[in-house]
Design an enzyme around this catalytic site. Sequence first.
Site, PDB file in Angstrom:
ATOM      1  N   SER A  63     -95.209  70.785 -17.284  1.00  0.00           N
ATOM      2  CA  SER A  63     -96.464  70.679 -18.030  1.00  0.00           C
ATOM      3  C   SER A  63     -97.055  72.033 -18.418  1.00  0.00           C
ATOM      4  O   SER A  63     -97.797  72.106 -19.405  1.00  0.00           O
ATOM      5  CB  SER A  63     -97.490  69.900 -17.206  1.00  0.00           C
ATOM      6  OG  SER A  63     -97.063  68.570 -17.010  1.00  0.00           O
ATOM      7  N   GLN A  64     -96.795  73.079 -17.662  1.00  0.00           N
ATOM      8  CA  GLN A  64     -97.346  74.390 -17.987  1.00  0.00           C
ATOM      9  C   GLN A  64     -96.620  74.966 -19.204  1.00  0.00           C
ATOM     10  O   GLN A  64     -95.399  74.824 -19.303  1.00  0.00           O
ATOM     11  CB  GLN A  64     -97.175  75.343 -16.797  1.00  0.00           C
ATOM     12  CG  GLN A  64     -97.952  76.629 -16.923  1.00  0.00           C
ATOM     13  CD  GLN A  64     -97.665  77.597 -15.763  1.00  0.00           C
ATOM     14  OE1 GLN A  64     -96.540  77.690 -15.289  1.00  0.00           O
ATOM     15  NE2 GLN A  64     -98.668  78.312 -15.323  1.00  0.00           N
ATOM     16  N   GLU A 122    -101.165  84.972 -11.832  1.00  0.00           N
ATOM     17  CA  GLU A 122     -99.862  85.540 -11.464  1.00  0.00           C
ATOM     18  C   GLU A 122     -99.937  86.893 -10.772  1.00  0.00           C
ATOM     19  O   GLU A 122     -99.118  87.188  -9.900  1.00  0.00           O
ATOM     20  CB  GLU A 122     -98.974  85.629 -12.700  1.00  0.00           C
ATOM     21  CG  GLU A 122     -98.629  84.277 -13.303  1.00  0.00           C
ATOM     22  CD  GLU A 122     -97.847  83.366 -12.355  1.00  0.00           C
ATOM     23  OE1 GLU A 122     -97.387  83.838 -11.311  1.00  0.00           O
ATOM     24  OE2 GLU A 122     -97.715  82.170 -12.679  1.00  0.00           O
ATOM     25  N   ASN A 178     -96.367  73.000  -8.662  1.00  0.00           N
ATOM     26  CA  ASN A 178     -97.072  71.728  -8.655  1.00  0.00           C
ATOM     27  C   ASN A 178     -97.618  71.446  -7.255  1.00  0.00           C
ATOM     28  O   ASN A 178     -96.886  71.543  -6.277  1.00  0.00           O
ATOM     29  CB  ASN A 178     -96.129  70.614  -9.093  1.00  0.00           C
ATOM     30  CG  ASN A 178     -95.533  70.882 -10.459  1.00  0.00           C
ATOM     31  OD1 ASN A 178     -96.237  71.161 -11.419  1.00  0.00           O
ATOM     32  ND2 ASN A 178     -94.205  70.820 -10.543  1.00  0.00           N
ATOM     33  N   ARG A 201     -82.200  78.103 -16.693  1.00  0.00           N
ATOM     34  CA  ARG A 201     -83.354  78.943 -16.383  1.00  0.00           C
ATOM     35  C   ARG A 201     -83.527  80.016 -17.454  1.00  0.00           C
ATOM     36  O   ARG A 201     -82.640  80.839 -17.688  1.00  0.00           O
ATOM     37  CB  ARG A 201     -83.163  79.571 -14.999  1.00  0.00           C
ATOM     38  CG  ARG A 201     -84.393  80.279 -14.469  1.00  0.00           C
ATOM     39  CD  ARG A 201     -84.146  80.722 -13.037  1.00  0.00           C
ATOM     40  NE  ARG A 201     -85.212  81.581 -12.549  1.00  0.00           N
ATOM     41  CZ  ARG A 201     -85.197  82.226 -11.384  1.00  0.00           C
ATOM     42  NH1 ARG A 201     -84.159  82.056 -10.564  1.00  0.00           N
ATOM     43  NH2 ARG A 201     -86.195  83.000 -11.023  1.00  0.00           N
ATOM     44  N   TYR A 206     -97.649  89.167 -14.380  1.00  0.00           N
ATOM     45  CA  TYR A 206     -97.109  89.170 -13.022  1.00  0.00           C
ATOM     46  C   TYR A 206     -97.161  90.566 -12.392  1.00  0.00           C
ATOM     47  O   TYR A 206     -97.783  90.770 -11.351  1.00  0.00           O
ATOM     48  CB  TYR A 206     -95.667  88.673 -13.023  1.00  0.00           C
ATOM     49  CG  TYR A 206     -95.466  87.236 -13.400  1.00  0.00           C
ATOM     50  CD1 TYR A 206     -95.153  86.286 -12.431  1.00  0.00           C
ATOM     51  CD2 TYR A 206     -95.555  86.805 -14.722  1.00  0.00           C
ATOM     52  CE1 TYR A 206     -94.941  84.949 -12.764  1.00  0.00           C
ATOM     53  CE2 TYR A 206     -95.349  85.472 -15.064  1.00  0.00           C
ATOM     54  CZ  TYR A 206     -95.047  84.557 -14.087  1.00  0.00           C
ATOM     55  OH  TYR A 206     -94.851  83.241 -14.426  1.00  0.00           O
ATOM     56  N   GLY A 235     -87.840  79.505 -12.544  1.00  0.00           N
ATOM     57  CA  GLY A 235     -87.405  79.618 -11.167  1.00  0.00           C
ATOM     58  C   GLY A 235     -88.088  78.585 -10.307  1.00  0.00           C
ATOM     59  O   GLY A 235     -87.477  77.949  -9.447  1.00  0.00           O
ATOM     60  N   PRO A 291     -86.211  75.033 -16.519  1.00  0.00           N
ATOM     61  CA  PRO A 291     -86.276  76.288 -17.277  1.00  0.00           C
ATOM     62  C   PRO A 291     -86.850  77.468 -16.519  1.00  0.00           C
ATOM     63  O   PRO A 291     -86.734  78.605 -16.975  1.00  0.00           O
ATOM     64  CB  PRO A 291     -87.173  75.921 -18.461  1.00  0.00           C
ATOM     65  CG  PRO A 291     -88.070  74.852 -17.936  1.00  0.00           C
ATOM     66  CD  PRO A 291     -87.210  74.058 -16.993  1.00  0.00           C
TER      67      PRO A 291
END
Length: 607
Positions: A144-145, A322, A276, A562, A387, A272, A270
Amino acid sequence: MAPPFSSPAPLPSLAPDPHSYAGRSTARVSHLALALTVDFDHHTLAGSATWQLDNPAAATEVVLDTRDLHIEAVELLDKAGDTTPATFALGTADPTLGQALHVAIAADTSALRVRYRTAPTAAALQWLAPAQTAGTQPFLFTQSQAILARTWLPCQDSPGIRFTYEASLQVPAHLLALMSAENPTARSATGAYTFRMSQPIPAYLMALAVGDLAYAPLSHRTGIYAEPATLPAAMYEFADLEKMVAAAEQLYGAYRWEQYDLLMLPPSFPFGGMENPRLTFVTPTILAGDRSLTSLVAHELAHSWSGNLVTNGTWNDFWLNEGFTVYFERRIMEHLYGRDYADMLQVLGRDALHDTIAELGADSPDTHLRLQLAGRDPDEGLTEIAYEKGCALLLTLESLIGRPRLDAFIKEYFARFSFRAMDTATFLAYLRTELLDKEAGLEEQLHLGAWVDGPGLPSSAPAVSSSRFAAVEEVLHRLARGTAPGALVPATTEWSSHEWVHFLHGLPPTLSADELRPIDDAFHFTASGNAEISTAWFAHTLRAGYAAALPAAENFLRHVGRRKFLVPLYRALLATPDGPVRARAIYAQARANYHSVATGTLDSLME
């Protein structure tokens, strides 16, 4: 429908979300009752979403986000639970944002029910045939993100809007259904499942998975779901999961979600991992066999505080999720495995940050922490800037005020703003009040403005180094001075995946196929099976045209979904003389195995 759950009020004056239509009305959703049937034959979800509403300003409409949903009907519910047909309209379709669903409401409207079904091509849904899994049954998972929840659920798809939920699902009886909620550990004989999430979450944390899954507990509050063939390896790899949760609690306070489980997904996932709540989704590419890639799980666990508990108000504020999470992740890994281990992660992260800055451009506004993503897909902000530059800001603050003060600040931050959204402006005001204004000159030493609204990596960032990587660099120097690769094997026998990746990144990018062959003979990189090592190695072999590795590289591209691994390898292949033809041929075969999050990036790359 069950009584509404309590939900904290949002912080005042948060910036409007440019990626959601929901801000066009002051009416907000507060609780969801979801009822869906999962149809593997037609690749659709069908049913209803019933939303309880908060409408203190007596708005005359509520606005939901949708994308490629077939809306069959909308009903209004009054306080007595009686229903009436609603007047509704869908706005103009936008390829990224989808369509606004405008629903007229009355003063006594307490809830609305949307009856709908998803499109077979819904971007959040990945439908896998048995051949794409580790077993013999089909599989479904969601991603969903950032703003893909609206492709499987009519919702207010903004990270600044939170709600609780309950759900009932009907799936094929031989499969297990899971959600980001309280989950079953065994199959239902009828394929009917119910779920409950009593803590309020934003829509991007809505998650669903259905497949041939088994469960193994690791402690009283941790465990793993996986396909039966994958479960034993996953249990070994994540044996320290409870220790991770305990370490995180020691750092920044109690875990607030009761249960922490992992779901090992098929290779087409998709990312790593995806944080959730209660059920982290993870890629099988971290099953290294030596527990050396479990920092990814520490990262997703850290999101239980940074992101899930205190959430970026909009995707322009993604670094608040992040940056804190990367810093927190490495503190967990240091607690479990020592400072020298965490130092390797810091160096790898800093290297990735420098690469991203070089790729985006040293003066690019996309290297600011506070992003400006209006009019663009928020996925464009999911880079190492959020990140690693975010983490580097916290490392800089740590170097100025010391760990004890920073830890106290972060712990209080998570506690004070639990289950709420936070934007950059509000965070900066809080940071100044609680830390910076209490010490003269501290903000100037930190160069806060350069971090948040300036490009690149500010000069105040502390250097990072690793003693273990220094030993790797000595091996690289010996190799460069002419030592045969086979003679270097004894010095590498205790290396972790991180050291091997650092070694591969340190090899000159100009090595020829003839120069790569003895390295491969000594260290067997082509047959590694470790996805991080394979990606770093195949980037060299594709550039050099090392034919012996080509079948393995092509097999990797066909079966691993990924995005982190796919993009650099396709780029390396496209840059070779005959690469575009070969890359497009591989992609044509492999595209069906990739999630739309990956194909959205790769389609553009192939063009």
